[in-house]
Design an enzyme around this catalytic site. Structure first.
Site, PDB file in Angstrom:
ATOM      1  NE  ARG A 134      25.261   9.724  -3.308  1.00  0.00           N
ATOM      2  CZ  ARG A 134      24.640  10.178  -4.906  1.00  0.00           C
ATOM      3  NH1 ARG A 134      25.409  10.253  -5.896  1.00  0.00           N
ATOM      4  NH2 ARG A 134      23.529  10.825  -4.761  1.00  0.00           N
ATOM      5  CG  ASP A 135      27.649  14.131   3.093  1.00  0.00           C
ATOM      6  OD1 ASP A 135      28.587  14.313   3.208  1.00  0.00           O
ATOM      7  OD2 ASP A 135      26.741  14.974   3.288  1.00  0.00           O
TER       8      ASP A 135
END
Length: 185
Positions: free
Chosen positions: A102-103
């Site tokens: 997610r990042d």
């Protein structure tokens, strides 16, 4: 320190770090230990002799150069290999955990002096049974850097490993073009 006093946040930190520690791959920075000491959560990770991809990209732009395509694609391949190991992680019964970083961004990639790219910071990672809703999120809302984020993630829809692959594409775009693919608020 302000989060160390919140038992819910500390619990999430230890769970997420323990999950990241289970990933064993040369393109993911290894976590050796995770725990809590004197009510303060900690983790011990591998030392990487190098710098962040963010610093590399910044230096290249400052010199007016571009990252050669062969190097940008090598970095992208390293990221995909590390992410594949994370995406394939299973529980003790062999069920997929559905881990999504997610990042994925230049901030969360270290490049060794030998040129090997290694993913760091699975701190906002989402697994099937861990932090699957905003009530369990540390701060709430969207996790990750919007410039590199898949549209479905930005719209807070369900995501899977494809969101991470989108982010690898956005990082690769930045390396090749000298700017992020998306600008603005």
């Amino acid at each position: 320190p302000q989060f160390a006093r919140d038992p819910r946040v500390c619990g999430m930190f230890v769970k997420e770090a323990s999950l990241a520690a289970a990933i064993e791959h040369p393109n993911v920075v290894h976590l050796f230990d995770v725990g809590v000491h004197d009510d303060v959560p900690y983790f011990v990770m591998e030392w990487v002799d190098g710098c962040s991809l963010r610093d590399v990209a910044r230096r290249v732009v400052e010199t007016g150069e571009r990252v050669p395509p062969s190097i940008a694609l090598r970095i992208a391949a390293d990221l995909c290999a590390g992410l594949h190991a994370a995406h394939e992680l299973t529980d003790d019964d062999g069920h997929p955990l559905g881990l999504v970083h997610r990042d994925v961004s230049p901030h969360n990639v270290l490049v060794t002096r030998e040129g090997v790219a290694k993913l760091i910071d699975f701190g906002v990672a989402k697994a099937r049974d861990l932090a699957t809703n905003t009530e369990e999120s540390m701060v709430g809302g969207i996790k990750g850097k919007v410039r590199y984020m898949a549209p479905e993630q930005a719209m807070e829809k369900d995501i899977d490993r494809r969101a991470d692959i989108f982010s690898v594409g956005a990082v690769t775009y930045q390396l090749l073009c000298g700017r992020a693919p998306f600008e603005g608020p």
